[in-house]
Design an enzyme around this catalytic site. Structure first.
Site, mmCIF file in Angstrom:
data_model
loop_
_atom_site.group_PDB
_atom_site.id
_atom_site.type_symbol
_atom_site.label_atom_id
_atom_site.label_comp_id
_atom_site.label_asym_id
_atom_site.label_seq_id
_atom_site.Cartn_x
_atom_site.Cartn_y
_atom_site.Cartn_z
ATOM 1 N N ILE A 28 0.815 -1.222 0.000
ATOM 2 C CA ILE A 28 0.000 0.000 0.000
ATOM 3 C C ILE A 28 0.848 1.273 0.000
ATOM 4 O O ILE A 28 0.314 2.378 -0.039
ATOM 5 C CB ILE A 28 -0.981 0.027 1.198
ATOM 6 C CG1 ILE A 28 -0.248 -0.202 2.525
ATOM 7 C CG2 ILE A 28 -2.083 -1.006 1.022
ATOM 8 C CD1 ILE A 28 -1.163 -0.149 3.748
ATOM 9 N N ASP A 49 8.058 16.986 10.530
ATOM 10 C CA ASP A 49 7.764 16.702 9.115
ATOM 11 C C ASP A 49 6.273 16.808 8.829
ATOM 12 O O ASP A 49 5.708 15.987 8.105
ATOM 13 C CB ASP A 49 8.280 15.309 8.733
ATOM 14 C CG ASP A 49 8.473 15.170 7.219
ATOM 15 O OD1 ASP A 49 8.559 16.216 6.535
ATOM 16 O OD2 ASP A 49 8.535 14.029 6.731
ATOM 17 N N ARG A 67 5.326 2.909 -0.389
ATOM 18 C CA ARG A 67 6.767 2.668 -0.457
ATOM 19 C C ARG A 67 7.507 3.904 -0.004
ATOM 20 O O ARG A 67 7.063 5.025 -0.260
ATOM 21 C CB ARG A 67 7.182 2.305 -1.886
ATOM 22 C CG ARG A 67 8.619 1.822 -2.009
ATOM 23 C CD ARG A 67 8.794 1.001 -3.271
ATOM 24 N NE ARG A 67 8.690 1.811 -4.477
ATOM 25 C CZ ARG A 67 9.740 2.408 -5.057
ATOM 26 N NH1 ARG A 67 10.943 2.294 -4.535
ATOM 27 N NH2 ARG A 67 9.572 3.108 -6.148
ATOM 28 N N GLY A 104 11.750 5.386 1.466
ATOM 29 C CA GLY A 104 13.164 5.375 1.110
ATOM 30 C C GLY A 104 13.871 4.072 1.425
ATOM 31 O O GLY A 104 14.817 3.686 0.734
ATOM 32 N N PHE A 105 13.427 3.376 2.479
ATOM 33 C CA PHE A 105 14.109 2.159 2.909
ATOM 34 C C PHE A 105 13.288 0.884 2.706
ATOM 35 O O PHE A 105 13.793 -0.210 2.917
ATOM 36 C CB PHE A 105 14.477 2.244 4.398
ATOM 37 C CG PHE A 105 15.463 3.321 4.719
ATOM 38 C CD1 PHE A 105 16.623 3.466 3.978
ATOM 39 C CD2 PHE A 105 15.241 4.194 5.774
ATOM 40 C CE1 PHE A 105 17.541 4.453 4.278
ATOM 41 C CE2 PHE A 105 16.150 5.183 6.084
ATOM 42 C CZ PHE A 105 17.310 5.321 5.335
ATOM 43 N N GLU A 113 8.916 -0.940 2.099
ATOM 44 C CA GLU A 113 7.515 -0.878 1.679
ATOM 45 C C GLU A 113 6.579 -0.997 2.876
ATOM 46 O O GLU A 113 6.980 -1.417 3.958
ATOM 47 C CB GLU A 113 7.207 -2.029 0.704
ATOM 48 C CG GLU A 113 8.019 -2.025 -0.569
ATOM 49 C CD GLU A 113 9.277 -2.868 -0.479
ATOM 50 O OE1 GLU A 113 10.053 -2.846 -1.450
ATOM 51 O OE2 GLU A 113 9.503 -3.531 0.562
ATOM 52 N N VAL A 114 5.305 -0.641 2.623
ATOM 53 C CA VAL A 114 4.247 -0.807 3.618
ATOM 54 C C VAL A 114 3.193 -1.738 3.027
ATOM 55 O O VAL A 114 2.760 -1.552 1.887
ATOM 56 C CB VAL A 114 3.604 0.543 4.003
ATOM 57 C CG1 VAL A 114 2.525 0.335 5.067
ATOM 58 C CG2 VAL A 114 4.659 1.527 4.498
#
Length: 689
Positions: free
Chosen positions: A197, A317, A199, A201-202, A204-205
């Site tokens: 669902i 952020d 992505r 920098g390190f 995925e989700v």
């Protein structure tokens, strides 16, 4: 074919979501097994040593409270009115409107206070009664109206009533559940992983379902090789720390973490699942928001930031892309990768997203705290209203130009903004921290008191009672297709090798947030598991009249602790033998199931108690005189910790006793004695010998 695969992935994911919401327990593919009731002996010691066997500690835990409640309502008649009164107050505190509170407060007063006063059996103080009466006379019904009674109810439950609970089977069940909680070691096998669902920098989700409860979560997987390649170890570990800080306490406006674990290749965060997309996506689809709609999002975000700041965490952020919607349209702040703990030292790094960063964050070497988030909030609210950051004019992508404007430009607010909105944004976008709204000493409260939020009841905001302006479409996955999200190029990390030193960095990475695990269990399988365990234990008692025989032996003696362990001590045996052990001040006894004879080992014969590892499992190593040794294995981490402590303490005290009686020191003894003459249950001397 790719399109078909994407559709099938979406359908599978949506079906899992629907079934999880309806009957999560029915979706559980694994079953939680509670340990034997005898675990109480070890767990009570373990919890007592950590100050956990107190009224406050147990009553404040979800499972502790539920077992408390069950005991009081069904087994202790004198405590029943107190628990019912407590629960009525809790329901009152969650009422939405003042009108509802007026009616319910009078009902509570008549049923639980006036009735007892007339019967002259009111167990509470005069001050508590006068506090409530005084408010009711003035028709004042704040949510915390009955707070003095909450304190006094707890005081009444704290004494003899609590001690009766500790002596009951319900406390045994609490020990069984705590043993399960404290022995959680998650792997990928504990989850059914669905479609991707998102992505970053390190990594995925993914959407996922926890196997033993059926609850749906988001699983954020970070690739260890990619982290090493980008030197992101500190960032990854920091995110885990920040999530652990903000994931306790009741806050429905942050994407919280329930678990963290790792595999040889991945770091995994198990997070709240948000299915409604993010505000950046909805801004692009919906267009800019009205002041009223923006007010809704601002209020929920403010409460999320307040929760962080109360824990000395600055987010750093804040932007629409990091604000996620749930299926109902309420929002949560996500992605704490840049968050920072400022409790001991204020940060001064320039991190964040250009166009949302506060001036003090952009200035090199300048320390800051939660002030940075309030400036970012002003920038984000402006974008929701106008479609761009106040410092990103004419769609410029020049980061240096955006930063220069942030540091120097006075923001011009459109005439179309209401005076209340102008006042709010001017306060939030102050370049001078000492004049900025939220930075004048009272934090979020200053912003909540802004005229812009005058129409809001903040209790109703917290309870998520205001209707969201935008409800994500049901029956859709509000995320890009898996093929659009893409995947990492494996060639990037082909030459990266993970060394033992790399894995050592993540040794303390695994974590279970206790209150979130307990809430998950309470909402899903708690009643089912308890009912099944009750039936199993009742069946064992009916089948074997000697059940409880092991525990009976310890009664009335100086037994320090008892419980099951597995031993490997015979040179001719390579398999573990499950035995029931009893630790006394001067010896360790054990016996097998259905065995009348038992063995013992005196403390004089033990040379050391050490921890060892066999096939990656921690064990206890007892070195015996004559070169013999016993290896003991426990079923759970708390048992291992407690048996090691108690064995070492008993051994140390026995050694000190021997030192004081020199004649006994060199007397030869057989290390292991089998007591076969008298059945275990008949031996009843005071010292057990």
């Amino acid at each position: 074919m790719a399109d078909l695969e994407a559709v099938l992935a979406d359908v599978s994911y949506l079906m899992a979501m629907e079934k999880s919401k309806a009957t999560p327990a029915a979706r559980a593919s694994k079953k939680i097994l509670l340990p034997e009731p005898s675990i109480r002996s070890v767990m009570q010691k373990y919890l007592e040593d950590r100050g956990e066997v107190t009224f406050e500690k147990i009553f404040s835990q979800k499972l502790g409270y539920l077992l408390f409640r069950d005991f009081y309502l069904n087994h202790l008649e004198e405590a029943k009115p107190l628990v019912e009164f407590y629960e009525e107050i809790e329901k009152y505190e969650k009422l939405e409107t003042e009108e509802e509170r007026v009616v319910r407060s009078r009902e509570i007063f008549d049923s639980y206070i006036m009735k007892e006063l007339l019967a002259c059996s009111h167990p509470f103080s005069k001050n508590a009664t006068e506090h409530v009466q005084g408010h009711l006379v003035k028709k004042q019904v704040p949510p915390d109206l009955f707070q003095p009674y909450i304190e006094e109810i707890c005081q009444n439950l704290r004494g003899d009533v609590f001690h009766k609970f500790i002596e009951s089977d319900k406390f045994t069940r609490f020990c069984q559940w705590k043993n399960v909680e404290l022995n959680i070691h998650l792997t990928m096998n504990d989850f059914s992983v669905h479609r991707i669902i998102g992505r970053g920098g390190f990594g995925e989700v993914y959407g996922c379902r926890k196997a033993d409860t059926g609850k749906m979560y988001a699983m954020k997987c970070l690739d260890k090789k990619r982290i090493k390649m980008k030197q992101g170890e500190t960032l990854a570990l920091n995110e885990r720390i920040m999530l652990s800080l903000v994931s306790t306490g009741d806050c429905p406006f942050i994407v919280c973490m329930s678990y963290a674990f790792h595999t040889p290749d991945k770091l995994s965060f198990i997070l709240d699942l948000m299915n409604g997309g993010d505000l950046h996506y909805h801004l692009s689809q919906h267009g800019v928001f009205s002041e009223a709609d923006m007010r809704f999002y601002a209020a929920e975000i403010i409460l999320g930031l307040e929760h962080m700041h109360n824990r000395f965490v600055v987010y750093r952020d804040l932007k629409p892309a990091n604000i996620l919607l749930d299926e109902h349209g309420h929002v949560r702040i996500s992605d704490l990768g840049l968050a920072c703990d400022f409790s001991k030292k204020k940060p001064h790094a320039s991190v964040g997203t250009h166009g949302y960063m506060a001036p003090e964050v952009l200035q090199k070497g300048v320390a800051y705290d939660s002030s940075a988030d309030w400036f970012s909030l002003g920038c984000m609210l402006f974008k929701l209203l106008r479609g761009h950051s106040p410092f990103r004019q004419h769609k410029t992508k020049d980061k240096h130009e955006i930063d220069r404007m942030t540091l120097t430009m006075a923001v011009e607010l459109p005439d179309s903004f209401s005076p209340e909105l102008r006042s709010l944004l001017e306060g939030l976008l102050q370049r001078d921290v000492n004049r900025r709204l939220g930075c004048l000493g009272r934090g979020a409260q200053e912003i909540k008191e802004s005229p812009f939020f005058r129409s809001l009841d903040w209790q109703m905001v917290f309870l998520q009672k205001y209707p969201p302006p935008l409800i994500p479409p049901r029956g859709e996955v509000n995320a890009a297709d898996a093929f659009d999200i893409g995947s990492f190029d494996e060639e990037d990390t082909k030459g990266i090798k993970l060394l033992d030193s790399d894995q050592e960095l993540y040794r303390n990475f695994p974590l279970t947030i206790s209150e979130r695990w307990q809430q998950e269990v309470a909402e899903t399988v708690f009643d089912t598991i308890n009912a099944e365990t009750d039936r199993l234990e009742a069946r064992k008692k009916a089948k074997n009249k000697q059940l409880g025989h092991e525990e009976d032996y310890a009664l009335g003696k100086d037994c320090i602790m008892h419980g099951y362990m597995s031993k490997m001590g015979n040179p001719f045996l390579t398999q573990w033998q499950r035995r029931y052990f009893y630790l006394f001040p001067n010896r360790l006894e054990w016996r097998g199931e259905d065995e009348a004879p038992q063995s013992l080992l005196t403390m004089e014969e033990i040379q050391s108690v050490e921890e060892t590892q066999i096939k990656e499992r921690k064990c206890l190593l007892l070195k015996i005189r004559g070169g013999k040794q016993f290896v003991l294995q426990c079923d759970s981490d708390p048992e291992l910790v407690q048996w090691k402590k108690e064995l070492r303490d008993a051994y140390r005290e026995a050694q000190q006793l021997v030192q004081r009686v020199p004649k006994m020191k060199n007397k030869p003894r057989s290390p292991v004695v089998e007591l076969s003459k008298v059945p275990l249950i008949q031996r009843g001397s005071a010292n057990g010998l």
